[in-house]
Write an enzyme that holds these catalytic residues in place. Structure first.
Site, PDB file in Angstrom:
ATOM      1  N   HIS A  77      30.478 -98.445  91.067  1.00 55.18           N
ATOM      2  CA  HIS A  77      29.439 -99.463  91.180  1.00 55.18           C
ATOM      3  C   HIS A  77      29.925-100.767  90.546  1.00 55.18           C
ATOM      4  O   HIS A  77      30.350-100.788  89.393  1.00 55.18           O
ATOM      5  CB  HIS A  77      28.161 -99.001  90.494  1.00 55.18           C
ATOM      6  CG  HIS A  77      27.500 -97.849  91.188  1.00 55.18           C
ATOM      7  ND1 HIS A  77      26.548 -97.061  90.583  1.00 55.18           N
ATOM      8  CD2 HIS A  77      27.654 -97.350  92.450  1.00 55.18           C
ATOM      9  CE1 HIS A  77      26.136 -96.136  91.438  1.00 55.18           C
ATOM     10  NE2 HIS A  77      26.807 -96.295  92.571  1.00 55.18           N
ATOM     11  N   ASP A 115      23.135 -91.562  92.241  1.00 58.51           N
ATOM     12  CA  ASP A 115      23.967 -91.864  93.399  1.00 58.51           C
ATOM     13  C   ASP A 115      25.141 -90.880  93.426  1.00 58.51           C
ATOM     14  O   ASP A 115      25.768 -90.608  92.407  1.00 58.51           O
ATOM     15  CB  ASP A 115      24.491 -93.301  93.312  1.00 58.51           C
ATOM     16  CG  ASP A 115      25.181 -93.749  94.593  1.00 58.51           C
ATOM     17  OD1 ASP A 115      24.871 -93.187  95.664  1.00 58.51           O
ATOM     18  OD2 ASP A 115      26.017 -94.665  94.519  1.00 58.51           O
ATOM     19  N   SER A 129      30.092 -94.750  87.976  1.00 57.22           N
ATOM     20  CA  SER A 129      29.302 -95.934  87.646  1.00 57.22           C
ATOM     21  C   SER A 129      29.514 -96.234  86.171  1.00 57.22           C
ATOM     22  O   SER A 129      30.655 -96.220  85.700  1.00 57.22           O
ATOM     23  CB  SER A 129      27.823 -95.700  87.992  1.00 57.22           C
ATOM     24  OG  SER A 129      27.073 -96.885  87.814  1.00 57.22           O
TER      25      SER A 129
END
Length: 316
Positions: free
Chosen positions: A38, A130, A11
């Site tokens: 992401h 995540d 991310s």
């Protein structure tokens, strides 16, 4: 079906370590590579073009149902989960997981289910957590988990979260992850764990969350931040996740952040309404409707309370 699969999640701050990882992989890598970074759900992603210049492996956005190929890299496109199953790639617009689509946990869980001990999962720089539950799912199937050293990651939360739930995960600087991946996929995969055998990883539901083979868990007195639907809790060995009845899924840190944002939004909405009340009272005072002084005092009370609310939202 390809036997070995490398799955990578990143991310914020993850592009540079991702390029370092791919730069160090050999052209004859005996494994397919699948990547989730992401992304904003709108706009075109040029990530495959950027990553293709990093090393010898070709990088592309996959097509629905396309085969995983050793020595090739597929990258999740914007607003699509990347799922691997039966040696093929599937792109879905399923419910967001940890408020992300694509989500790292979705890719990692599907890899654990489809490739078991043949998976090497890599968690790079990123915020929140995540990928942590997905990494636990990979480890529960005796796959390997590598993590960018949190001390060098630009945003260390994702690597730290993965290390917290996968005790045997190995942390290394980004420059060393590529050679480690090549070494792991070049050696025979360990045998899959015996069905029912205990695992030393914190792995809720083996696959890290609700799937077609598992129920949603225990009803929880929580509303989904995404759709306000009722939620179910899954907890095992200290790891916990929540899933609503339509499928939005949350890890602990992601749920807490969503709730914090919801509270902040509600607080500022309350302050806005108080200022509107003050505006109406001041207008009534100007028009001479009712008691002018009472309207002015009411306006001042509303403005004072609005300032207090804004102060509380900002931590005082």
């Amino acid at each position: 079906m390809v036997d070995r699969l490398v799955v990578v999640g990143a991310s914020a701050g993850g592009v540079d370590p991702l390029r370092q990882l791919l730069a160090a992989l050999p052209a004859d890598l005996p494994a397919a590579v699948a990547v989730v970074l992401h992304l904003s759900p709108t706009g075109e992603s040029r990530l495959p073009e950027l990553l293709s210049r990093a090393g010898p492996l070709p990088v592309r956005h996959p097509t629905e149902g396309g085969a995983l190929v050793p020595g090739q890299v597929v990258v999740a496109p914007p607003d699509r989960h990347l799922v691997v199953r039966d040696g093929r790639v599937h792109l879905t617009r399923g419910p967001r997981v940890n408020r992300q689509r694509p989500a790292v946990d979705v890719l990692f869980r599907s890899a654990a289910l489809s490739h078991g001990a043949g998976v090497v999962a890599v968690v790079l720089s990123g915020a929140l957590d995540d990928g942590a539950l997905g990494a636990a799912a990979v480890a529960a199937q005796d796959g390997r988990v590598l993590v960018q050293d949190p001390r060098e990651a630009r945003v260390s939360a994702m690597p730290r979260a993965a290390l917290a739930v996968v005790r045997r995960a190995r942390a290394a600087p980004a420059a060393e992850l590529g050679p480690l991946v090549a070494e792991l996929v070049g050696s025979p995969a360990p045998p899959a764990p015996t069905a029912g055998a205990p695992s030393d990883e914190r792995s809720p539901q083996m696959a890290g969350g609700p799937t077609a083979e598992t129920d949603l868990g225990v009803p929880a007195a929580l509303g989904c931040p995404e759709c306000q639907g009722g939620m179910f809790e899954n907890a095992a060995d200290g790891s916990v996740s929540w899933t609503c009845h339509v499928g939005h899924s949350w890890s602990a840190q992601s749920l807490l952040e969503a709730q914090r944002q919801a509270v902040e939004s509600a607080v500022y909405n309350a302050a806005s309404k108080l200022l509107e009340i003050a505006s109406v009272h001041r207008r009534l005072a100007e028009l001479g409707t009712g008691g002018r002084d009472e309207h002015l005092r009411a306006a001042e009370r509303a403005e004072t309370r609005a300032a207090q609310v804004r102060g509380e939202a900002g931590g005082g």
